[in-house]
Motif scaffolding. Structure first.
Motif, PDB file in Angstrom:
ATOM      1  N   ALA A   1       0.757  -1.115   0.087  1.00 23.62           N
ATOM      2  CA  ALA A   1       0.043   0.106   0.005  1.00 23.62           C
ATOM      3  C   ALA A   1       1.018   1.290  -0.130  1.00 23.62           C
ATOM      4  N   CYS A   2       2.011   1.123   0.408  1.00 25.91           N
ATOM      5  CA  CYS A   2       3.085   2.302   0.481  1.00 25.91           C
ATOM      6  C   CYS A   2       4.096   1.808  -0.074  1.00 25.91           C
ATOM      7  N   ALA A   3       4.250   1.643  -1.367  1.00 27.81           N
ATOM      8  CA  ALA A   3       5.229   0.775  -1.916  1.00 27.81           C
ATOM      9  C   ALA A   3       6.720   1.304  -2.339  1.00 27.81           C
ATOM     10  N   ALA A   4       6.488   2.600  -2.506  1.00 33.28           N
ATOM     11  CA  ALA A   4       7.765   3.029  -3.272  1.00 33.28           C
ATOM     12  C   ALA A   4       9.188   3.483  -2.275  1.00 33.28           C
ATOM     13  N   PRO A   5      10.259   3.034  -2.595  1.00 32.75           N
ATOM     14  CA  PRO A   5      10.713   2.751  -4.062  1.00 32.75           C
ATOM     15  C   PRO A   5      10.557   1.204  -4.252  1.00 32.75           C
ATOM     16  N   GLY A   6       9.885   0.486  -3.603  1.00 30.36           N
ATOM     17  CA  GLY A   6       9.823  -1.026  -3.895  1.00 30.36           C
ATOM     18  C   GLY A   6      10.776  -1.990  -3.246  1.00 30.36           C
ATOM     19  N   GLY A   7      11.297  -1.532  -2.239  1.00 28.14           N
ATOM     20  CA  GLY A   7      12.174  -2.450  -1.546  1.00 28.14           C
ATOM     21  C   GLY A   7      11.609  -3.834  -1.276  1.00 28.14           C
ATOM     22  N   LYS A   8      10.457  -3.538  -0.422  1.00 24.85           N
ATOM     23  CA  LYS A   8       9.632  -4.679   0.126  1.00 24.85           C
ATOM     24  C   LYS A   8       8.919  -5.306  -1.203  1.00 24.85           C
ATOM     25  N   THR A   9       8.257  -4.563  -1.861  1.00 18.67           N
ATOM     26  CA  THR A   9       7.677  -5.200  -3.178  1.00 18.67           C
ATOM     27  C   THR A   9       8.541  -6.162  -3.995  1.00 18.67           C
TER      28      THR A   9
ATOM     29  N   ASP B   1       3.334  -0.353   4.924  1.00 16.28           N
ATOM     30  CA  ASP B   1       4.712   0.180   5.228  1.00 16.28           C
ATOM     31  C   ASP B   1       4.438   1.675   5.092  1.00 16.28           C
ATOM     32  N   VAL B   2       3.854   2.047   6.129  1.00 17.19           N
ATOM     33  CA  VAL B   2       3.381   3.593   6.247  1.00 17.19           C
ATOM     34  C   VAL B   2       4.430   4.616   6.283  1.00 17.19           C
ATOM     35  N   PRO B   3       3.942   5.908   5.932  1.00 18.03           N
ATOM     36  CA  PRO B   3       4.986   6.907   6.144  1.00 18.03           C
ATOM     37  C   PRO B   3       4.999   7.348   7.722  1.00 18.03           C
ATOM     38  N   CYS B   4       6.380   7.598   7.989  1.00 21.83           N
ATOM     39  CA  CYS B   4       6.601   7.565   9.488  1.00 21.83           C
ATOM     40  C   CYS B   4       7.740   8.660   9.648  1.00 21.83           C
TER      41      CYS B   4
ATOM     42  N   ALA C   1      -1.022   5.267  -8.781  1.00 26.69           N
ATOM     43  CA  ALA C   1      -0.713   6.344  -7.778  1.00 26.69           C
ATOM     44  C   ALA C   1      -1.876   7.113  -7.014  1.00 26.69           C
ATOM     45  N   ALA C   2      -1.929   6.792  -5.911  1.00 24.49           N
ATOM     46  CA  ALA C   2      -3.245   7.371  -5.100  1.00 24.49           C
ATOM     47  C   ALA C   2      -2.940   7.049  -3.758  1.00 24.49           C
ATOM     48  N   ASP C   3      -3.815   8.097  -2.882  1.00 29.50           N
ATOM     49  CA  ASP C   3      -3.637   8.100  -1.542  1.00 29.50           C
ATOM     50  C   ASP C   3      -4.286   6.661  -0.993  1.00 29.50           C
ATOM     51  N   ALA C   4      -3.509   5.986  -0.391  1.00 23.01           N
ATOM     52  CA  ALA C   4      -4.078   4.641   0.330  1.00 23.01           C
ATOM     53  C   ALA C   4      -5.289   4.821   0.987  1.00 23.01           C
ATOM     54  N   ALA C   5      -5.529   6.181   1.685  1.00 19.72           N
ATOM     55  CA  ALA C   5      -6.627   6.260   2.705  1.00 19.72           C
ATOM     56  C   ALA C   5      -7.995   6.579   1.813  1.00 19.72           C
TER      57      ALA C   5
ATOM     58  N   LEU D   1       0.726   0.249  -4.698  1.00 20.69           N
ATOM     59  CA  LEU D   1       0.077   1.612  -4.636  1.00 20.69           C
ATOM     60  C   LEU D   1       1.063   2.532  -3.778  1.00 20.69           C
ATOM     61  N   ASP D   2       1.149   3.935  -4.156  1.00 19.96           N
ATOM     62  CA  ASP D   2       1.977   4.811  -3.593  1.00 19.96           C
ATOM     63  C   ASP D   2       1.303   6.298  -3.809  1.00 19.96           C
ATOM     64  N   ILE D   3       1.473   7.269  -3.070  1.00 20.59           N
ATOM     65  CA  ILE D   3       0.778   8.367  -3.257  1.00 20.59           C
ATOM     66  C   ILE D   3       1.679   9.475  -4.320  1.00 20.59           C
ATOM     67  N   ASP D   4       2.872   9.101  -4.536  1.00 24.91           N
ATOM     68  CA  ASP D   4       3.770   9.879  -4.876  1.00 24.91           C
ATOM     69  C   ASP D   4       4.295   9.185  -6.605  1.00 24.91           C
ATOM     70  N   GLU D   5       3.466   9.799  -7.499  1.00 28.64           N
ATOM     71  CA  GLU D   5       3.743   9.257  -8.897  1.00 28.64           C
ATOM     72  C   GLU D   5       5.325   8.994  -9.051  1.00 28.64           C
TER      73      GLU D   5
ATOM     74  N   THR E   1      -5.353   6.610   9.738  1.00 27.22           N
ATOM     75  CA  THR E   1      -6.234   7.065   8.689  1.00 27.22           C
ATOM     76  C   THR E   1      -5.855   5.754   7.805  1.00 27.22           C
ATOM     77  N   ILE E   2      -4.751   5.824   7.267  1.00 29.18           N
ATOM     78  CA  ILE E   2      -4.353   5.003   6.271  1.00 29.18           C
ATOM     79  C   ILE E   2      -4.557   3.466   6.423  1.00 29.18           C
ATOM     80  N   VAL E   3      -4.068   2.908   7.817  1.00 25.20           N
ATOM     81  CA  VAL E   3      -4.532   1.669   8.084  1.00 25.20           C
ATOM     82  C   VAL E   3      -5.845   1.392   8.224  1.00 25.20           C
TER      83      VAL E   3
HETATM   84  C1  SAM Z   1       8.344   3.920   4.330  1.00 26.01           C
HETATM   85  S1  SAM Z   1       8.119   4.722   2.627  1.00 26.01           S
HETATM   86  C2  SAM Z   1       7.809   2.919   1.943  1.00 26.01           C
HETATM   87  C3  SAM Z   1       9.003   2.100   1.517  1.00 26.01           C
HETATM   88  C4  SAM Z   1       8.897   0.834   0.748  1.00 26.01           C
HETATM   89  N1  SAM Z   1       7.755   0.062   1.358  1.00 26.01           N
HETATM   90  C5  SAM Z   1       9.990   0.005   0.487  1.00 26.01           C
HETATM   91  O1  SAM Z   1      10.284  -1.077   1.233  1.00 26.01           O
HETATM   92  O2  SAM Z   1      10.793   0.385  -0.282  1.00 26.01           O
HETATM   93  C6  SAM Z   1       6.429   5.143   2.830  1.00 26.01           C
HETATM   94  C7  SAM Z   1       5.868   5.309   1.288  1.00 26.01           C
HETATM   95  O3  SAM Z   1       4.590   5.779   1.470  1.00 26.01           O
HETATM   96  C8  SAM Z   1       4.073   6.698   0.863  1.00 26.01           C
HETATM   97  N2  SAM Z   1       2.793   7.534   1.053  1.00 26.01           N
HETATM   98  C9  SAM Z   1       2.880   8.457   1.974  1.00 26.01           C
HETATM   99  N3  SAM Z   1       1.672   8.748   2.365  1.00 26.01           N
HETATM  100  C10 SAM Z   1       0.960   7.899   1.567  1.00 26.01           C
HETATM  101  C11 SAM Z   1      -0.447   7.495   1.242  1.00 26.01           C
HETATM  102  N4  SAM Z   1      -1.498   8.364   2.148  1.00 26.01           N
HETATM  103  N5  SAM Z   1      -0.896   6.815   0.412  1.00 26.01           N
HETATM  104  C12 SAM Z   1      -0.217   5.953  -0.296  1.00 26.01           C
HETATM  105  N6  SAM Z   1       1.155   6.051   0.056  1.00 26.01           N
HETATM  106  C13 SAM Z   1       1.668   7.082   0.869  1.00 26.01           C
HETATM  107  C14 SAM Z   1       5.198   7.484   0.488  1.00 26.01           C
HETATM  108  O4  SAM Z   1       5.366   7.920  -0.788  1.00 26.01           O
HETATM  109  C15 SAM Z   1       6.379   6.499   0.671  1.00 26.01           C
HETATM  110  O5  SAM Z   1       7.070   6.118  -0.715  1.00 26.01           O
END
Ligand code: SAM
Length: 453
Positions: free
Chosen positions: A267-275, A346-349, A325-329, A289-293, A379-381
């Motif tokens: 759900a918060c995939a970028a840059p794709g390490g865990k994907t 793997d939410v933003p923190c 590319a979308a807001d997971a919430a 899915l990631d909010i940031d295109e 909100t996201i979870v």
């Molecule tokens: C901790 S990083 C993820 C790292 C990734 N899982 C990996 O292992 O490479 C958090 C990601 O959440 C994304 N993000 C932040 N807010 C988001 C939202 N509301 N919906 C979806 N993605 C979101 C950010 O753009 C960022 O890429």
């Protein structure tokens, strides 16, 4: 670093650190530094940011009034941080606090003062204050014993962290906070993950061995390189034989009961390490899915390099990749109504667990950020939970060591996610030295939830 004059490196580093203090991340700034300077500027900025509190406290003792401008302040604090490094180390050893010297750039004091003053002349914002810089640095040399003993009284200086951060960790980990803070200012070794779709661990270790690169295997997929090596020089990078990923981040897939064919949401995939780690092990129906295109593009680049794009798995009926590319919430914007077997959140923190690798984080964060990110994570979870199948699993992940993003958050989810059962998982990982004095991983938090059938 040796061929480039130290004055130029100091001038560039002071500029970069000034921008960090104004709110920009090192990750965004370092790529803009000229290639010739980048390695040296990175080393000086890392050291400067790790030890900033000391330079700052000394500058406050030495300046009778406010610094004339932010760039001058940055150059002065950086120079003092470097100039006082060995003296401070000696003081730490005298006080029996475990000292950290591994990344210390060593310059003799005479050279450093001269080069710092030359650095001041390289920018018009600092040129007219070079006399002031010179006077401060020389006074430090004359009065260092008294000055260091004064600043030693400050906890912020002893631990080199903002006071709010020290207080938070002391509250959360009364027995461990000192070890945690000291460890967070140490250099972090490079950790690699071997791509098992491109060869075995043994084959990869052999290729490192042939290239004269020392490596220590940490677990099934993870290798640590004790000596720093530029990533492109490690054999097999372009061919996708490995990724750079910390050992703590590599634990995620061990907690998910993955199997071929499952419908998975990262759900918060970028840059794709865990994907990519999941796809290296299993043939999955993966939604990315990631909010940031722009960051989402990095997931595709990584999948391409690692040979994990769908085009390499055309004949595989279990292997699908869809990216959004979308807001997971905002589930209305992206959810197609077909629930997932497994969700990785793997939410933003605040990223408080990875300060060793990103020393700017402790200066970029503000105390109020913790509550804000914690609210965003909820909100996201809570939204993601509605897209999980009954009987499905959600793994909540942060690279933080603050309980608001870890244990307290997991307790909140146990109570508020409808039908959630918390299952055993790793929990809080802390980056502290093991019995051999080695720090093997970053700070991470994992909590696993199952949705009732
Ligand atoms: C901790 S990083 C993820 C790292 C990734 N899982 C990996 O292992 O490479 C958090 C990601 O959440 C994304 N993000 C932040 N807010 C988001 C939202 N509301 N919906 C979806 N993605 C979101 C950010 O753009 C960022 O890429």
């Amino acid at each position: 670093m040796s061929k480039i004059p130290l004055s130029e490196l100091l001038a560039h580093s002071a500029k970069v650190i000034q921008q960090v203090m104004a709110g920009q991340s090192l990750n965004s700034l370092l790529p803009m530094v000229d290639d010739r300077y980048r390695g040296g500027v990175q080393a000086l900025s890392f050291f400067g940011l790790r030890h900033w509190s000391r330079g700052l406290a000394l500058s406050e003792q030495l300046l009778s009034k406010k610094a004339p401008n932010p760039l001058f302040k940055s150059l002065l604090v950086l120079s003092l941080t470097l100039l006082s490094a060995e003296d401070f180390l000696a003081l730490e050893q005298e006080q029996n606090t475990s000292a950290t010297a591994a990344d210390m750039p060593v310059y003799d004091a005479f050279t450093l003062v001269n080069e710092a003053v030359k650095a001041a002349t390289l920018n018009k914002k600092t040129a007219s204050f070079r006399g002031l810089l010179n006077a401060c640095l020389r006074r430090y040399q004359r009065e260092l014993v008294q000055l260091l003993s004064n600043v030693w009284q400050q906890e912020e200086v002893r631990y080199n962290f903002p006071q709010w951060w020290i207080d938070k960790l002391r509250d959360a980990y009364p027995q461990q906070y000192e070890r945690l803070l000291k460890a967070a200012n140490q250099h972090a070794s490079l950790c690699l993950r071997v791509n098992r779709r491109q060869g075995t661990m043994d084959e990869f270790k052999q290729s490192l061995n042939q290239a004269g690169i020392e490596a220590v295997q940490l677990d099934e997929d993870a290798l640590m390189l004790p000596q720093a090596v530029p990533v492109p020089q490690i054999p097999g990078f372009a061919e996708g034989r490995f990724s750079v990923q910390d050992l703590a981040a590599q634990q995620a897939i061990s907690m998910l009961s993955l199997q071929d064919g499952l419908r998975v949401l990262d759900a918060c995939a970028a840059p794709g390490g865990k994907t990519s780690h999941m796809l290296e092990h299993y043939d999955l129906d993966m939604t990315i899915l990631d909010i940031d295109e722009r960051r989402l593009q990095r997931v595709h680049d990584n999948l391409e390099r690692l040979g994990l794009s769908k085009k390499y798995h055309q004949d595989n009926d279990h292997y699908h990749i869809r990216s959004l590319a979308a807001d997971a919430a905002d589930t209305e914007a992206w959810y197609d109504g077909r629930p997932f077997d497994v969700i990785m959140a793997d939410v933003p923190c605040t990223a408080a667990g990875i300060v060793r690798r990103h020393p700017d984080i402790k200066w970029l964060r503000r105390p109020e950020d913790v509550a804000k990110t914690s609210e965003l994570q909820r909100t996201i979870v809570q939204a993601l939970w509605t897209t999980l199948k009954p009987g499905g699993y959600l793994l909540y992940i942060t690279c933080s060591i603050f309980p608001e993003e870890g244990e307290l958050q997991a307790a909140y989810f146990s109570e508020h996610l409808v039908g959630a059962e918390r299952l055993p998982a790793i929990g809080q990982m802390l980056a502290v030295p093991d019995e051999n004095g080695e720090i093997k991983h970053d700070g991470f938090f994992y909590a696993l939830f199952k949705k009732a059938n």
